[in-house]
Design an enzyme around this catalytic site. Structure first.
Site, PDB file in Angstrom:
ATOM      1  N   GLU A 251      -8.793  -4.233   5.378  1.00  0.00           N
ATOM      2  CA  GLU A 251      -8.603  -3.957   3.954  1.00  0.00           C
ATOM      3  C   GLU A 251      -7.473  -4.793   3.364  1.00  0.00           C
ATOM      4  OE1 GLU A 251      -8.735   0.077   5.384  1.00  0.00           O
ATOM      5  OE2 GLU A 251      -9.620   0.709   3.492  1.00  0.00           O
TER       6      GLU A 251
ATOM      7  N   ASN B 187       0.845  -1.188   0.000  1.00  0.00           N
ATOM      8  CA  ASN B 187       0.000   0.000   0.000  1.00  0.00           C
ATOM      9  C   ASN B 187       0.889   1.249   0.000  1.00  0.00           C
ATOM     10  OD1 ASN B 187      -1.719   2.094   0.564  1.00  0.00           O
ATOM     11  ND2 ASN B 187      -2.665   1.128   2.361  1.00  0.00           N
TER      12      ASN B 187
ATOM     13  N   ARG C 211     -11.335  17.341   7.239  1.00  0.00           N
ATOM     14  CA  ARG C 211     -12.021  17.667   5.973  1.00  0.00           C
ATOM     15  C   ARG C 211     -13.429  18.186   6.258  1.00  0.00           C
ATOM     16  NH1 ARG C 211     -10.794  11.931   3.073  1.00  0.00           N
ATOM     17  NH2 ARG C 211      -8.997  11.611   4.397  1.00  0.00           N
TER      18      ARG C 211
ATOM     19  N   ASN D 247     -14.313   1.996  17.632  1.00  0.00           N
ATOM     20  CA  ASN D 247     -13.876   2.283  19.010  1.00  0.00           C
ATOM     21  C   ASN D 247     -14.686   3.316  19.784  1.00  0.00           C
ATOM     22  OD1 ASN D 247     -11.464   0.587  18.961  1.00  0.00           O
ATOM     23  ND2 ASN D 247     -10.785   1.999  17.389  1.00  0.00           N
TER      24      ASN D 247
ATOM     25  N   ASP E 108      -8.385  14.864  15.670  1.00  0.00           N
ATOM     26  CA  ASP E 108      -8.482  13.526  16.239  1.00  0.00           C
ATOM     27  C   ASP E 108      -9.741  13.404  17.116  1.00  0.00           C
ATOM     28  OD1 ASP E 108      -6.584  11.019  16.844  1.00  0.00           O
ATOM     29  OD2 ASP E 108      -7.718  11.550  18.643  1.00  0.00           O
TER      30      ASP E 108
ATOM     31  N   HIS F 158     -12.916   4.118  -0.035  1.00  0.00           N
ATOM     32  CA  HIS F 158     -12.964   3.078   1.012  1.00  0.00           C
ATOM     33  C   HIS F 158     -13.708   1.828   0.519  1.00  0.00           C
ATOM     34  CE1 HIS F 158     -13.031   6.689   3.978  1.00  0.00           C
ATOM     35  NE2 HIS F 158     -11.783   6.223   3.918  1.00  0.00           N
TER      36      HIS F 158
ATOM     37  N   LEU G  11     -15.840   4.969   9.532  1.00  0.00           N
ATOM     38  CA  LEU G  11     -15.586   6.236  10.222  1.00  0.00           C
ATOM     39  C   LEU G  11     -14.168   6.254  10.779  1.00  0.00           C
ATOM     40  CD1 LEU G  11     -18.957   6.420  12.249  1.00  0.00           C
ATOM     41  CD2 LEU G  11     -18.512   7.147   9.896  1.00  0.00           C
TER      42      LEU G  11
ATOM     43  N   ASN H  69     -10.212   8.795  10.138  1.00  0.00           N
ATOM     44  CA  ASN H  69      -9.841  10.182   9.858  1.00  0.00           C
ATOM     45  C   ASN H  69     -10.595  10.663   8.629  1.00  0.00           C
ATOM     46  OD1 ASN H  69      -7.991  10.734  11.958  1.00  0.00           O
ATOM     47  ND2 ASN H  69      -6.511   9.390  10.939  1.00  0.00           N
TER      48      ASN H  69
ATOM     49  N   ARG I  37      -2.781  -1.824  -3.268  1.00  0.00           N
ATOM     50  CA  ARG I  37      -3.947  -0.990  -3.002  1.00  0.00           C
ATOM     51  C   ARG I  37      -3.856   0.276  -3.870  1.00  0.00           C
ATOM     52  NH1 ARG I  37      -4.952   3.573   1.234  1.00  0.00           N
ATOM     53  NH2 ARG I  37      -7.144   3.922   0.799  1.00  0.00           N
TER      54      ARG I  37
ATOM     55  N   ILE J 126     -12.935   5.268  14.364  1.00  0.00           N
ATOM     56  CA  ILE J 126     -14.015   5.836  15.183  1.00  0.00           C
ATOM     57  C   ILE J 126     -15.182   4.843  15.276  1.00  0.00           C
ATOM     58  CG2 ILE J 126     -15.700   7.711  15.334  1.00  0.00           C
ATOM     59  CD1 ILE J 126     -13.688   9.501  13.829  1.00  0.00           C
TER      60      ILE J 126
HETATM   61  P1  ADP Z   1      -7.549   6.462   8.946  1.00  0.00           P
HETATM   62  O1  ADP Z   1      -8.707   7.042   8.193  1.00  0.00           O
HETATM   63  O2  ADP Z   1      -6.341   7.342   8.933  1.00  0.00           O
HETATM   64  O3  ADP Z   1      -7.247   5.014   8.602  1.00  0.00           O
HETATM   65  P2  ADP Z   1      -8.476   5.369  11.471  1.00  0.00           P
HETATM   66  O4  ADP Z   1      -9.466   4.443  10.869  1.00  0.00           O
HETATM   67  O5  ADP Z   1      -7.293   4.772  12.150  1.00  0.00           O
HETATM   68  O6  ADP Z   1      -8.008   6.491  10.470  1.00  0.00           O
HETATM   69  O7  ADP Z   1      -9.264   6.284  12.544  1.00  0.00           O
HETATM   70  C1  ADP Z   1      -8.622   7.286  13.249  1.00  0.00           C
HETATM   71  C2  ADP Z   1      -9.662   7.981  14.123  1.00  0.00           C
HETATM   72  O8  ADP Z   1     -10.195   7.024  15.048  1.00  0.00           O
HETATM   73  C3  ADP Z   1      -9.058   9.120  14.953  1.00  0.00           C
HETATM   74  O9  ADP Z   1      -9.923  10.254  14.919  1.00  0.00           O
HETATM   75  C4  ADP Z   1      -9.038   8.517  16.347  1.00  0.00           C
HETATM   76  O10 ADP Z   1      -9.134   9.496  17.368  1.00  0.00           O
HETATM   77  C5  ADP Z   1     -10.277   7.656  16.312  1.00  0.00           C
HETATM   78  N1  ADP Z   1     -10.282   6.691  17.416  1.00  0.00           N
HETATM   79  C6  ADP Z   1      -9.472   5.636  17.607  1.00  0.00           C
HETATM   80  N2  ADP Z   1      -9.754   5.045  18.807  1.00  0.00           N
HETATM   81  C7  ADP Z   1     -10.767   5.760  19.357  1.00  0.00           C
HETATM   82  C8  ADP Z   1     -11.516   5.676  20.583  1.00  0.00           C
HETATM   83  N3  ADP Z   1     -11.262   4.731  21.467  1.00  0.00           N
HETATM   84  N4  ADP Z   1     -12.481   6.581  20.795  1.00  0.00           N
HETATM   85  C9  ADP Z   1     -12.739   7.561  19.907  1.00  0.00           C
HETATM   86  N5  ADP Z   1     -12.092   7.696  18.734  1.00  0.00           N
HETATM   87  C10 ADP Z   1     -11.112   6.814  18.465  1.00  0.00           C
END
Ligand code: ADP
Length: 407
Positions: A387, A7, A241, A337, A285, A180, A209, A211, A91, A334
């Site tokens: 992925e 990737n 964004r 988690n 974040d 995605h 959900l 970044n 990818r 997000i």
């Molecule tokens: P990307 O799009 O870069 O792959 P990710 O899928 O890793 O991103 O998601 C990153 C987001 O997930 C960040 O905003 C991070 O704060 C959020 N995140 C990760 N763990 C948690 C959590 N426990 N609670 C809230 N948000 C979380």
């Protein structure tokens, strides 16, 4: 059979080596900050060994070379010979309207990919360099391209067209592509398995959900609509964004702020300085935003509420388009988690058959699980995305399909 997934992002190169019989990861890692003085290489293996080294890599070609040399290392490597790798899956962020499914790399395919440079200038040249480097380092090993946009190619024209003069579509291919796709595809397949039904019987909404975030409406395994558009900027509000805004705002901003001189400045504003970061002034974040909101920061609270509201609107709209759904899936950083985000999005959606079980939603887990009430018409699922595994599976299928046509 081993499959290597590569990737090449705008400034990093990630890889995962899979053993496909068990679908287990053997080795994985990342070269980060390519071209910068703080560049490093981090590698992990299934025996829990981790190695991180500072390195000098000026481009993606060097990054891929370093990774493959490391995989072949006599002492610490994971393969003895390049022939152990059956296929390499790459990818690819944007396949334009040229690629509607994964393809084996040929001269024509590389030519087609080059034509996608202008549509995704940050990513496609990096992908291309990665493909050439793999060809050099692993001569004779086939490569497959797996596109983030491919899964969305089933959208009907009335969903993917923008109401601009038609010639922009004809001349410049300006239309919705969606992103995605590999993640939406993977979690929709897992959702069908969890619901013990075939995808052909299901109507699903998948919410990736992270970044970057996108919501997708899927009927009978086919994408009907998705929230991201011509670029990954459209749709819901994200970390940095802006998502959907009135496009006339941009023309107005150019008039008001002479410092915005060109498209790069405006793209930076909308892609890197907006979203959670733009509203809170704190961070893009979600964890930081939620913490600040809990500590009483009003702008962080507003940012959190806006983001959840924009996602709720898309989910509600897609429920309407699909005339009701069977399952709603949350995935990515997000989605997997944040109980607070999931709870806020699903609150008061009873009219759409969506009822979340607060207790289940609050139980920490990294497993696939249901978080809806027993009576909820719509099953709400949390499914960790994968992925890399999806790319490895697609590459294997593509390789076998091409072997069959050759016979
Ligand atoms: P990307 O799009 O870069 O792959 P990710 O899928 O890793 O991103 O998601 C990153 C987001 O997930 C960040 O905003 C991070 O704060 C959020 N995140 C990760 N763990 C948690 C959590 N426990 N609670 C809230 N948000 C979380």
């Amino acid at each position: 059979m081993k499959v290597l997934v590569v990737n090449c992002g705008s400034s990093s190169t990630k890889y995962t080596l899979f053993e496909m019989e068990s679908e287990k990861k053997i080795a994985w890692g990342i070269v980060e900050c390519i071209g910068l003085s703080e560049a490093y290489y981090k590698r992990q293996t299934s025996d829990a060994k981790e190695k991180k080294t500072s390195i000098k890599v000026t481009n993606h070609t060097e990054a891929v070379e370093l990774i493959i040399e490391d995989l072949l290392d006599k002492k610490t490597g994971s393969i003895a010979n390049i022939d152990e790798i059956a296929v390499v899956g790459h990818r690819i962020v944007h396949g334009g309207d040229k690629f509607s499914k994964s393809v084996l790399v040929t001269k024509e395919v590389k030519k087609g990919l080059k034509e996608c440079f202008s549509i995704a200038p940050l990513h496609t040249p990096a992908h291309y360099a990665g493909i050439l480097a793999v060809e050099k380092m692993l001569p004779g090993i086939p490569s497959v391209l797996v596109f983030d946009t491919a899964f969305h190619q089933t959208m009907p024209d009335y969903a993917y067209m923008y109401a601009l003069p038609y010639e922009y579509y004809e001349k410049h291919h300006i239309r919705k592509y969606g992103f995605h796709g590999t993640s939406h595809n993977y979690v929709s397949q897992r959702a069908a398995a969890m619901l013990r039904k075939s995808l052909s019987e299901l109507k699903l909404i998948t919410a990736h959900l992270g970044n970057g975030s996108s919501i997708t409406a899927i009927e009978k395994g086919k994408v009907i609509d998705t929230s991201m558009g011509f670029t990954p900027l459209q749709g819901v509000m994200m970390g940095t964004r802006c998502g959907d805004i009135d496009p006339a705002i941009i023309a107005y901003i150019i008039k008001k702020y002479p410092r915005y001189k060109n498209d790069d400045d405006l793209n930076t504003l909308m892609n890197k300085e907006s979203g959670l970061l733009g509203i809170s002034g704190l961070s893009g974040d979600m964890r930081t935003t939620i913490k600040a909101s809990a500590e009483g920061n009003k702008k962080a609270k507003l940012a959190f509420e806006m983001l959840c509201y924009s996602i709720k609107k898309y989910i509600s709209a897609y429920c309407g388009i699909l005339n009701g759904i069977d399952g709603l899936v949350f995935t990515a950083g997000i989605g997997e988690n944040s109980m607070a985000v999931r709870e806020k999005i699903c609150a008061n959606l009873h009219a759409l058959g969506i009822e979340m079980d607060a207790k289940k939603n609050n139980e920490p887990s990294v497993e696939e699980r249901f978080v809806s009430t027993a009576n909820s018409k719509v099953k709400i699922m949390i499914i960790p995305t994968n992925e890399e595994l999806m790319i490895a599976r697609e590459s294997k299928v593509c390789l076998h399909a091409s072997a069959q046509t050759d016979e």
